[in-house]
Design an enzyme around this catalytic site. Structure first.
Site, PDB file in Angstrom:
ATOM      1  NE  ARG A   1     -81.315 -88.326 -29.161  1.00 25.63           N
ATOM      2  CZ  ARG A   1     -80.275 -88.574 -29.951  1.00 25.63           C
ATOM      3  NH1 ARG A   1     -79.807 -89.793 -30.068  1.00 25.63           N
ATOM      4  NH2 ARG A   1     -79.694 -87.605 -30.610  1.00 25.63           N
TER       5      ARG A   1
ATOM      6  CE  LYS B   1     -80.741 -80.940 -34.344  1.00 26.07           C
ATOM      7  NZ  LYS B   1     -81.414 -82.248 -34.465  1.00 26.07           N
TER       8      LYS B   1
ATOM      9  NE  ARG C   1     -75.040 -88.219 -28.902  1.00 29.04           N
ATOM     10  CZ  ARG C   1     -75.741 -87.198 -29.388  1.00 29.04           C
ATOM     11  NH1 ARG C   1     -75.207 -86.389 -30.283  1.00 29.04           N
ATOM     12  NH2 ARG C   1     -76.967 -86.980 -28.986  1.00 29.04           N
TER      13      ARG C   1
ATOM     14  NE  ARG D   1     -83.076 -81.524 -28.625  1.00 30.44           N
ATOM     15  CZ  ARG D   1     -81.753 -81.659 -28.829  1.00 30.44           C
ATOM     16  NH1 ARG D   1     -80.951 -80.645 -28.605  1.00 30.44           N
ATOM     17  NH2 ARG D   1     -81.268 -82.782 -29.283  1.00 30.44           N
TER      18      ARG D   1
ATOM     19  NE  ARG E   1     -75.081 -89.156 -33.818  1.00 30.37           N
ATOM     20  CZ  ARG E   1     -75.874 -88.129 -33.537  1.00 30.37           C
ATOM     21  NH1 ARG E   1     -75.934 -87.093 -34.357  1.00 30.37           N
ATOM     22  NH2 ARG E   1     -76.637 -88.146 -32.460  1.00 30.37           N
TER      23      ARG E   1
END
Ligand code: AMP
Length: 228
Positions: free
Chosen positions: A180, A13, A169, A88, A122
């Site tokens: 998550r 996203k 992160r 969300r 990531r």
């Protein structure tokens, strides 16, 4: 044009919504980014949201809705914007419906095994938020070929765009990723159905490199868009 990006954490996203926003010349609005900026400033608000963000839990709807409404009320959002990471939950979607009319919802789809690998690999720039990925994915899962090259910076650990430092992160650690994903299934999947019932959803399969996925997305947006 007002566009929402949906999809599980790790579906891309952030990457795709940022690039499509640049192509369409509209602001990229990410509630996660707004929260991370607040956390960096070490304000009361930042400390409050950090309690949720660092554990991978959703920030309560009332706080999130106010944060988002304030941002899309700014002048640069009046001709359109791209939402990344909002809504969300159904109450967040309903709150958005009260203030704007969304044109299209892009639903990014990817196999869960791939997205866990991608999320763990990531890296983001600690200054400008640019996203990189340090693994190549090339395999077939459930009949779908995944061919997703890494997005390395030119110099390891340094952002190409601003020279900032690339970091992982805190919520991209495997144990937080699981929380998550669980939250995504419980609270965010109903959003796809919410927008499907309004005829707004376009599914986009994310199994190829960035350029090919971007052109897939642009095809879905035509003829509704004008590229500036
Ligand atoms: P993201 O950058 O979109 O992955 O968001 C990072 C974190 O910020 C999430 O794991 C949540 O803790 C929080 N967050 C971002 N957007 C929302 C939202 N719309 N509702 C609640 N929490 C959010």
């Amino acid at each position: 044009m007002k566009i929402i990006f949906l999809g599980s954490p790790g579906a891309g996203k952030g990457t795709y919504s940022t690039r499509i926003a640049r192509l369409l010349d509209v602001p990229h609005v990410s509630t996660g980014e707004l929260f991370r900026e607040a956390i960096k400033k070490d304000s009361d608000f930042g400390n409050q949201v950090n309690e949720y963000v660092r554990k991978g839990r959703l920030v309560p709807d009332d706080i999130t809705i106010i944060t988002l409404k304030k941002r899309i009320d700014e002048p640069d959002c009046q001709n359109g914007f791209i939402l990344d990471g909002y809504p969300r939950t159904i109450p967040q979607a309903q709150a958005l419906d009260e203030v704007v009319k969304i044109d299209v919802v892009l639903n990014l789809k990817i196999h869960e095994i791939i997205l866990i690998r991608k999320l763990s690999a990531r890296r983001i720039c600690d200054k400008c938020g640019e996203i990189y990925n340090i693994i190549d994915i090339e395999e077939t899962l459930d009949g779908m070929d995944y061919n997703m090259p890494a997005m390395h910076p030119k110099t390891p650990g340094i952002c190409d765009k601003c020279g900032g430092t690339l970091i992982q992160r805190k919520d991209d650690r495997v144990e937080v990723i699981e929380t998550r994903l669980k939250q995504y299934h419980q609270q965010s999947e109903p959003l796809v159905r919410y927008y499907q019932s309004r005829g707004l959803v376009e599914d986009v399969y994310v199994n190829l490199g960035i350029d090919r996925t971007i052109s897939r997305i642009m095809k879905k947006l035509k003829p509704q868009t004008v590229i500036k």
